[in-house]
Design a protein around this motif. Sequence first.
Motif, short mmCIF file in Angstrom:
data_model
loop_
_atom_site.label_atom_id
_atom_site.label_comp_id
_atom_site.label_asym_id
_atom_site.label_seq_id
_atom_site.Cartn_x
_atom_site.Cartn_y
_atom_site.Cartn_z
N HIS A 280 40.09 44.44 -44.54
CA HIS A 280 40.85 45.27 -43.61
C HIS A 280 41.19 44.58 -42.30
N GLY A 281 40.67 43.38 -42.09
CA GLY A 281 40.96 42.68 -40.85
C GLY A 281 40.33 43.31 -39.63
N ILE A 282 39.19 43.98 -39.81
CA ILE A 282 38.52 44.68 -38.71
C ILE A 282 37.17 44.04 -38.47
N THR A 283 36.82 43.85 -37.21
CA THR A 283 35.50 43.33 -36.85
C THR A 283 34.67 44.47 -36.27
N LEU A 284 33.56 44.80 -36.93
CA LEU A 284 32.69 45.89 -36.49
C LEU A 284 31.36 45.33 -36.02
N SER A 285 30.57 46.18 -35.40
CA SER A 285 29.24 45.77 -34.95
C SER A 285 28.25 45.87 -36.11
N TYR A 286 27.16 45.13 -36.00
CA TYR A 286 26.11 45.17 -37.03
C TYR A 286 25.54 46.57 -37.14
N LYS A 287 25.40 47.26 -36.01
CA LYS A 287 24.82 48.61 -36.02
C LYS A 287 25.68 49.57 -36.83
N GLN A 288 27.01 49.45 -36.71
CA GLN A 288 27.88 50.33 -37.49
C GLN A 288 27.70 50.11 -38.99
N ALA A 289 27.61 48.85 -39.39
CA ALA A 289 27.42 48.55 -40.81
C ALA A 289 26.06 49.06 -41.28
N TRP A 290 25.05 48.87 -40.46
CA TRP A 290 23.70 49.33 -40.83
C TRP A 290 23.65 50.84 -40.95
N ARG A 291 24.25 51.54 -39.98
CA ARG A 291 24.23 53.01 -40.02
C ARG A 291 25.06 53.54 -41.18
N GLY A 292 26.18 52.87 -41.49
CA GLY A 292 26.97 53.28 -42.64
C GLY A 292 26.19 53.14 -43.93
N LYS A 293 25.45 52.03 -44.06
CA LYS A 293 24.62 51.84 -45.26
C LYS A 293 23.52 52.89 -45.32
N GLU A 294 22.88 53.15 -44.18
CA GLU A 294 21.79 54.13 -44.17
C GLU A 294 22.29 55.52 -44.54
N ARG A 295 23.51 55.85 -44.15
CA ARG A 295 24.05 57.18 -44.48
C ARG A 295 24.22 57.33 -45.99
N ILE A 296 24.71 56.29 -46.65
CA ILE A 296 24.87 56.36 -48.10
C ILE A 296 23.50 56.33 -48.78
N MET A 297 22.61 55.48 -48.30
CA MET A 297 21.29 55.41 -48.92
C MET A 297 20.54 56.73 -48.78
N ALA A 298 20.71 57.41 -47.64
CA ALA A 298 20.06 58.71 -47.45
C ALA A 298 20.60 59.73 -48.44
N ALA A 299 21.90 59.66 -48.71
CA ALA A 299 22.48 60.59 -49.69
C ALA A 299 21.99 60.27 -51.10
N MET A 300 21.74 58.99 -51.38
CA MET A 300 21.29 58.60 -52.72
C MET A 300 19.80 58.88 -52.93
N ARG A 301 18.98 58.61 -51.92
CA ARG A 301 17.53 58.65 -52.12
C ARG A 301 16.87 59.82 -51.42
N GLY A 302 17.62 60.58 -50.58
CA GLY A 302 17.01 61.64 -49.81
C GLY A 302 16.54 61.11 -48.46
N SER A 303 16.30 62.00 -47.53
CA SER A 303 15.89 61.60 -46.19
C SER A 303 14.40 61.31 -46.15
N PHE A 304 13.98 60.60 -45.10
CA PHE A 304 12.57 60.30 -44.92
C PHE A 304 11.77 61.58 -44.68
N GLU A 305 12.36 62.50 -43.92
CA GLU A 305 11.67 63.75 -43.61
C GLU A 305 11.47 64.59 -44.87
N GLU A 306 12.48 64.63 -45.72
CA GLU A 306 12.35 65.39 -46.96
C GLU A 306 11.25 64.81 -47.85
N GLY A 307 11.10 63.48 -47.82
CA GLY A 307 10.05 62.85 -48.63
C GLY A 307 8.67 63.36 -48.28
N TYR A 308 8.38 63.45 -46.97
CA TYR A 308 7.07 63.96 -46.57
C TYR A 308 6.93 65.45 -46.92
#
Length: 739
Positions: A280-308
Amino acid sequence: MANHDLMLGQSHNLALRQNQQVVLGHDHNLGLTQNHDLELGQTHERHFGLGQVHDHDLGLGHSHDHELDLGQRHEQEGGVGHSYEHDNELGPDQKPGHGDNELALSENNELTVSENQEFDDSLALAVDDSQDMGIDPVRDLQHSQMIVSLPPVLQVRNSNPSYELAVGQEFPDVKSCRRALRDTAIALHFEMQTIKSDKTRFTAKCASEGCPWRIHAAKLPGVPTFTIRTIHETHTCGGISHLGHQQASVQWVANTVEQRLRENPNYKPKEILEEIHRAHGITLSYKQAWRGKERIMAAMRGSFEEGYRLLPQYCEQIKRTNPGSIALVYGNPTDNSFQRLFISFQASIYGFLNACRPLLGLDRTFLKSKYLGTLLLATGFDGDGALFPLAFGVVDEENDENWMWFLSELHNLLEINTENMPRLTILSDRQKGIVDGVEANFPTAFHGFCMRHLSESFRKEFNNTMLVNLLWEAAHALTVIDFEGKILEIEEISQDAAYWIRRIPPRLWATAYFEGTRFGHLTANIVESLNSWILEASGLPIIQMMECIRRQLMTWFNERREISMQWTSILVPSAERRVTEAIEYARTYQVLRANEAEFEVISREGTNIVDIRNRCCLCRGWQLYGLPCAHAVAALLSCRQNVHRFTESCFTVATYRKAYSQTIHPIPDKSLWKELSEGDPDANKAVQVIIYPPKSLKPPGRPRKKRVRAEDRGREKRVVHCSRCNQTGHFRTTCAAPI
């Protein structure tokens, strides 16, 4: 065709350059075929020749529904887009195509077509509302009007047609509409500013100051469908001039990489950034990429709070699907926040007590999840030397109290599953909490140092590979004489290193002095052996982490069970190799028999005494490893005994198969827990118990990669010196002083 003639007055000519044809196809809704030219001669009265009948004819006269008005200016709703009135509306299948060539109106109101250009099916017809086609608005055509009301089209900045927007384009709902506009803005490199966005309307404009581009979409009545109503003007801003993008939100990043993450959960934020920049020719911050990944991973595996929160139900499911297993969770009595979790599967308990060596390794690894914590492990060893995990504990933090609790649960586990608890040999790093826990719960056990921890401390202190190798050789030495010889070699190199070693009692780590039976295991080596998958699991929510561990154990048990069914030997492969090697050496030894059990074996290394009744040799190899040494094999062969009968039972294939004879069963998805547990009072009670996350949140910032040693805390830092400017505080490579 006389009634369809277009009469032009004498003073208003429709000016076309010479030799130009107007070729309009079916898609442009004009009933002109390619064989009918627009002829303008000297006379002032000309007509449009109308050919064959088409699906959408250009009607000239009162009797036609679709009229092209050339004599009036039209009002626009809201000053944004074109209005559509009853019979004068173009249907969705009558939209003009898009193209680079346009039918333009000059300032003197003449319809001009540039030289050597023809209209075909791909041309876009662009008409300005403020201009007429060379006809005075005061004058009317005879009983006929030509109405131009064609939807404007967003001019794309690339050749990808999937990012073109047009009036009338529909979307399933407002989210889809916003998503499509966002993707278009990113693809065409302009930023949008939202003016209005609710459940029924969405209006946005170009974020660049002075750019007239504007879009409006609204909900169709009675259905959730959204449609683009107006698109005003085209972009004059030239696009954004920076590498970021206002619409490239965390959610956009998540949607972009969702499929990749589902295929490969180990997709790193750095790789996400590279992929987005490349595509896409876009330069993003590492935090944006990390948070985007965490959002998908949370949808796939459930939240940390729900686990407890679901831990009590998860423990009930373990006990329901794997009867005989132990699964306990404890919360803080004051606020019910998570404190401890203990899990041991029945298949592991049975295999350890009936087929494994009485040897346990204790270790721990720190969790990398949102709420941190520590994973405690108790692991045995099967007959072939592989790790045999027995129990797992998760605690909010590693301390003496939690180690005492874990070892207490481990003792209870063994006590309720066997009448005669074996005398264990336990290996650990012997920190205070573990030492106290072993003495309290396993008072008869032999507790020794895991050499991995000891050698690492030694390496950090002296940083000498030769000294570390001599330390390992001293630990492996079978006799006291050999051990002392290695310590003297260390002392010749470094007296400080020898003093450091002698401070630690050799009965805790040296094979020659150790009272228990290690079977050759100097290290527990748990975390290193499980490193490939335990570290990955340590960053997941707690239930997902335990499920990752359970699946790995389930796979191990099945694979090892199937592999062992193919073995045709009496002993497991590793033991069979050692016995075979011992037989080869024994053939060269001289054996003298003293009585029915005692033998004297003479070899190049010296003389050794073997007692086959007590299964011992003066070299101590038979006692320490559980397999006959070369001297013992020579004695057994001399009296025609079967060597395999004099090995420990844990090394036989039959015992190995027993270790993995039980199955670790799968656990259903959490969405089925309530349905499967109906009528179970324990499960109903577990639903009522809610465990909250622990208080230990992950600290902000990047985690420290190198652990700070305890002896380094408080130590004064070394002052660095620059060889370029002779100043302190920096090196030559970072020196910025003018010379």
